[in-house]
Design a protein around this motif. Structure first.
Motif, PDB file in Angstrom:
ATOM      1  N   MET A   1       9.511  31.855  26.345  1.00  0.00           N
ATOM      2  CA  MET A   1      10.869  32.043  25.829  1.00  0.00           C
ATOM      3  C   MET A   1      11.112  33.523  25.589  1.00  0.00           C
ATOM      4  O   MET A   1      10.234  34.226  25.096  1.00  0.00           O
ATOM      5  N   THR A   2      12.297  34.010  25.926  1.00  0.00           N
ATOM      6  CA  THR A   2      12.630  35.410  25.704  1.00  0.00           C
ATOM      7  C   THR A   2      13.488  35.559  24.454  1.00  0.00           C
ATOM      8  O   THR A   2      14.021  34.597  23.910  1.00  0.00           O
ATOM      9  N   THR A   3      13.634  36.810  24.025  1.00  0.00           N
ATOM     10  CA  THR A   3      14.200  37.108  22.716  1.00  0.00           C
ATOM     11  C   THR A   3      15.331  38.110  22.832  1.00  0.00           C
ATOM     12  O   THR A   3      15.283  39.024  23.653  1.00  0.00           O
ATOM     13  N   ILE A   4      16.351  37.939  21.985  1.00  0.00           N
ATOM     14  CA  ILE A   4      17.323  38.992  21.737  1.00  0.00           C
ATOM     15  C   ILE A   4      17.022  39.574  20.370  1.00  0.00           C
ATOM     16  O   ILE A   4      16.838  38.837  19.394  1.00  0.00           O
ATOM     17  N   ALA A   5      16.918  40.887  20.299  1.00  0.00           N
ATOM     18  CA  ALA A   5      16.744  41.591  19.034  1.00  0.00           C
ATOM     19  C   ALA A   5      18.074  42.230  18.667  1.00  0.00           C
ATOM     20  O   ALA A   5      18.628  43.012  19.447  1.00  0.00           O
ATOM     21  N   ILE A   6      18.591  41.874  17.498  1.00  0.00           N
ATOM     22  CA  ILE A   6      19.880  42.377  17.032  1.00  0.00           C
ATOM     23  C   ILE A   6      19.615  43.339  15.886  1.00  0.00           C
ATOM     24  O   ILE A   6      19.204  42.928  14.798  1.00  0.00           O
ATOM     25  N   ILE A   7      19.837  44.616  16.126  1.00  0.00           N
ATOM     26  CA  ILE A   7      19.573  45.642  15.125  1.00  0.00           C
ATOM     27  C   ILE A   7      20.865  45.929  14.366  1.00  0.00           C
ATOM     28  O   ILE A   7      21.886  46.276  14.962  1.00  0.00           O
ATOM     29  N   GLY A   8      20.787  45.762  13.036  1.00  0.00           N
ATOM     30  CA  GLY A   8      21.978  45.850  12.209  1.00  0.00           C
ATOM     31  C   GLY A   8      22.618  44.488  12.031  1.00  0.00           C
ATOM     32  O   GLY A   8      23.830  44.379  11.880  1.00  0.00           O
ATOM     33  N   ALA A   9      21.799  43.445  12.040  1.00  0.00           N
ATOM     34  CA  ALA A   9      22.312  42.072  11.980  1.00  0.00           C
ATOM     35  C   ALA A   9      22.921  41.777  10.616  1.00  0.00           C
ATOM     36  O   ALA A   9      22.361  42.141   9.583  1.00  0.00           O
ATOM     37  N   GLY A  10      24.067  41.112  10.634  1.00  0.00           N
ATOM     38  CA  GLY A  10      24.741  40.703   9.412  1.00  0.00           C
ATOM     39  C   GLY A  10      25.435  39.376   9.610  1.00  0.00           C
ATOM     40  O   GLY A  10      25.322  38.749  10.676  1.00  0.00           O
ATOM     41  N   PRO A  11      26.183  38.915   8.621  1.00  0.00           N
ATOM     42  CA  PRO A  11      26.801  37.594   8.683  1.00  0.00           C
ATOM     43  C   PRO A  11      28.023  37.501   9.589  1.00  0.00           C
ATOM     44  O   PRO A  11      28.537  36.402   9.818  1.00  0.00           O
ATOM     45  N   GLY A  12      28.497  38.630  10.105  1.00  0.00           N
ATOM     46  CA  GLY A  12      29.662  38.619  10.974  1.00  0.00           C
ATOM     47  C   GLY A  12      29.275  38.614  12.439  1.00  0.00           C
ATOM     48  O   GLY A  12      28.903  37.585  13.010  1.00  0.00           O
ATOM     49  N   LEU A  13      29.336  39.793  13.074  1.00  0.00           N
ATOM     50  CA  LEU A  13      29.042  39.896  14.497  1.00  0.00           C
ATOM     51  C   LEU A  13      27.600  39.511  14.797  1.00  0.00           C
ATOM     52  O   LEU A  13      27.333  38.788  15.763  1.00  0.00           O
ATOM     53  N   GLY A  14      26.651  39.971  13.992  1.00  0.00           N
ATOM     54  CA  GLY A  14      25.244  39.656  14.256  1.00  0.00           C
ATOM     55  C   GLY A  14      24.992  38.167  14.286  1.00  0.00           C
ATOM     56  O   GLY A  14      24.319  37.656  15.190  1.00  0.00           O
ATOM     57  N   ALA A  15      25.533  37.445  13.313  1.00  0.00           N
ATOM     58  CA  ALA A  15      25.349  35.995  13.264  1.00  0.00           C
ATOM     59  C   ALA A  15      26.004  35.313  14.456  1.00  0.00           C
ATOM     60  O   ALA A  15      25.440  34.372  15.036  1.00  0.00           O
ATOM     61  N   ALA A  16      27.181  35.787  14.835  1.00  0.00           N
ATOM     62  CA  ALA A  16      27.886  35.189  15.969  1.00  0.00           C
ATOM     63  C   ALA A  16      27.116  35.403  17.268  1.00  0.00           C
ATOM     64  O   ALA A  16      27.007  34.488  18.106  1.00  0.00           O
ATOM     65  N   VAL A  17      26.582  36.594  17.459  1.00  0.00           N
ATOM     66  CA  VAL A  17      25.795  36.871  18.662  1.00  0.00           C
ATOM     67  C   VAL A  17      24.517  36.036  18.658  1.00  0.00           C
ATOM     68  O   VAL A  17      24.100  35.492  19.694  1.00  0.00           O
ATOM     69  N   ALA A  18      23.892  35.917  17.492  1.00  0.00           N
ATOM     70  CA  ALA A  18      22.672  35.105  17.388  1.00  0.00           C
ATOM     71  C   ALA A  18      22.949  33.669  17.813  1.00  0.00           C
ATOM     72  O   ALA A  18      22.160  33.064  18.558  1.00  0.00           O
ATOM     73  N   ARG A  19      24.055  33.103  17.360  1.00  0.00           N
ATOM     74  CA  ARG A  19      24.387  31.720  17.732  1.00  0.00           C
ATOM     75  C   ARG A  19      24.718  31.617  19.218  1.00  0.00           C
ATOM     76  O   ARG A  19      24.324  30.658  19.882  1.00  0.00           O
ATOM     77  N   ARG A  20      25.433  32.608  19.750  1.00  0.00           N
ATOM     78  CA  ARG A  20      25.820  32.554  21.177  1.00  0.00           C
ATOM     79  C   ARG A  20      24.604  32.616  22.074  1.00  0.00           C
ATOM     80  O   ARG A  20      24.449  31.816  23.008  1.00  0.00           O
ATOM     81  N   PHE A  21      23.709  33.550  21.806  1.00  0.00           N
ATOM     82  CA  PHE A  21      22.507  33.670  22.632  1.00  0.00           C
ATOM     83  C   PHE A  21      21.530  32.539  22.331  1.00  0.00           C
ATOM     84  O   PHE A  21      20.818  32.075  23.230  1.00  0.00           O
ATOM     85  N   GLY A  22      21.508  32.081  21.077  1.00  0.00           N
ATOM     86  CA  GLY A  22      20.651  30.957  20.740  1.00  0.00           C
ATOM     87  C   GLY A  22      21.017  29.704  21.519  1.00  0.00           C
ATOM     88  O   GLY A  22      20.134  28.936  21.936  1.00  0.00           O
ATOM     89  N   ARG A  23      22.315  29.501  21.748  1.00  0.00           N
ATOM     90  CA  ARG A  23      22.752  28.338  22.540  1.00  0.00           C
ATOM     91  C   ARG A  23      22.266  28.429  23.978  1.00  0.00           C
ATOM     92  O   ARG A  23      22.160  27.415  24.671  1.00  0.00           O
ATOM     93  N   GLU A  24      21.991  29.640  24.418  1.00  0.00           N
ATOM     94  CA  GLU A  24      21.524  29.843  25.787  1.00  0.00           C
ATOM     95  C   GLU A  24      19.994  29.815  25.881  1.00  0.00           C
ATOM     96  O   GLU A  24      19.438  30.103  26.937  1.00  0.00           O
ATOM     97  N   GLY A  25      19.338  29.494  24.777  1.00  0.00           N
ATOM     98  CA  GLY A  25      17.890  29.345  24.799  1.00  0.00           C
ATOM     99  C   GLY A  25      17.100  30.544  24.338  1.00  0.00           C
ATOM    100  O   GLY A  25      15.867  30.537  24.406  1.00  0.00           O
ATOM    101  N   PHE A  26      17.777  31.581  23.858  1.00  0.00           N
ATOM    102  CA  PHE A  26      17.074  32.767  23.373  1.00  0.00           C
ATOM    103  C   PHE A  26      16.546  32.550  21.966  1.00  0.00           C
ATOM    104  O   PHE A  26      17.212  31.930  21.127  1.00  0.00           O
ATOM    105  N   SER A  27      15.372  33.071  21.693  1.00  0.00           N
ATOM    106  CA  SER A  27      14.946  33.278  20.316  1.00  0.00           C
ATOM    107  C   SER A  27      15.667  34.521  19.796  1.00  0.00           C
ATOM    108  O   SER A  27      16.061  35.392  20.576  1.00  0.00           O
ATOM    109  N   VAL A  28      15.836  34.592  18.476  1.00  0.00           N
ATOM    110  CA  VAL A  28      16.636  35.673  17.893  1.00  0.00           C
ATOM    111  C   VAL A  28      15.830  36.412  16.835  1.00  0.00           C
ATOM    112  O   VAL A  28      15.358  35.807  15.867  1.00  0.00           O
TER     113      VAL A  28
END
Length: 218
Positions: A1-28
């Motif tokens: 499994m591959t990973t997306i690393a989100i630097i500066g993650a927060g409850p807004g954009l970071g959380a939304a990106v985490a959910r979007r990529f997570g739906r595609e099978g990425f670890s976050v």
């Protein structure tokens, strides 16, 4: 499994990106300065079925940032996507006549040396796997200087230029560098700037590998 690393993650954009990529099978891997906020965000994502972990690091602490990315790769899987999107300090948002040399140095450390350090850490793994994406998220001052926010304008412009050069240099290695310019307040009421909408744009930048710069609303 591959990973997306989100630097500066927060409850807004970071959380939304985490959910979007997570739906595609990425670890976050979520990287931010505050442990409590990270723990809450990880808990929410795990409850939504996303495999996520939090790592504490300040982007101006290169050793801590490198350690966070190394731990993420070990614990979650190789970092295929790196997103750099921390929120700038208020000290970087002063008028140009009130911006000191120290303010500019800190802004460059935050928006140029920070992403450069993170990219240097994950690039060998991307090269080894033969693929990767680097996502830079900036405000409008990355493209059009704004004297009211001089530190960010100066540093974002430099980050933008650095990313554009990397885009050209890494394309032949199947590593895409893309910039999303957001000329408005994230989550400010305009649906174009809603976190979920921006996360969708970032997914498209990763998946479709178009030009270096994408401007929201442009």
């Amino acid at each position: 499994m591959t990973t997306i690393a989100i630097i500066g993650a927060g409850p807004g954009l970071g959380a939304a990106v985490a959910r979007r990529f997570g739906r595609e099978g990425f670890s976050v891997a979520l990287v931010a300065r505050g442990r409590d906020r990270l723990d809450r965000l990880v808990s929410d994502l795990v409850a939504d079925g996303v495999r996520a972990r939090g790592y504490v690091a300040d982007v101006r602490d290169r050793g801590a940032l490198a350690g966070a990315l190394d731990s993420a790769a070990t614990e979650l899987g190789p970092v295929e996507v790196l997103q750099y999107s921390p929120v700038p300090s208020a000290a970087f948002l002063r008028p140009v006549s009130e911006t000191s040399v120290e303010d500019l140095a800190a802004a460059v450390e935050f928006s140029v040396l920070g992403p450069a350090s993170a990219i240097a850490r994950v690039l060998p793994g991307m090269r080894e796997s033969g693929r990767g994406t680097i996502l830079l998220v900036n405000g409008a001052s990355a493209v059009t200087p704004n004297g009211a926010v001089a530190g960010t304008s100066t540093a974002f412009a430099a980050e933008s230029a650095y990313g554009a050069m990397l885009h050209d240099a890494l394309a032949s290695e199947n590593i895409h560098v893309g910039q999303l310019v957001v000329p408005g307040a994230i989550g400010g009421g305009d649906p174009l700037f809603a976190p979920d909408a921006l996360a969708g744009r970032l997914w498209t930048i990763h998946a479709e590998r178009g030009p270096y710069r994408t401007t929201v609303g442009g």
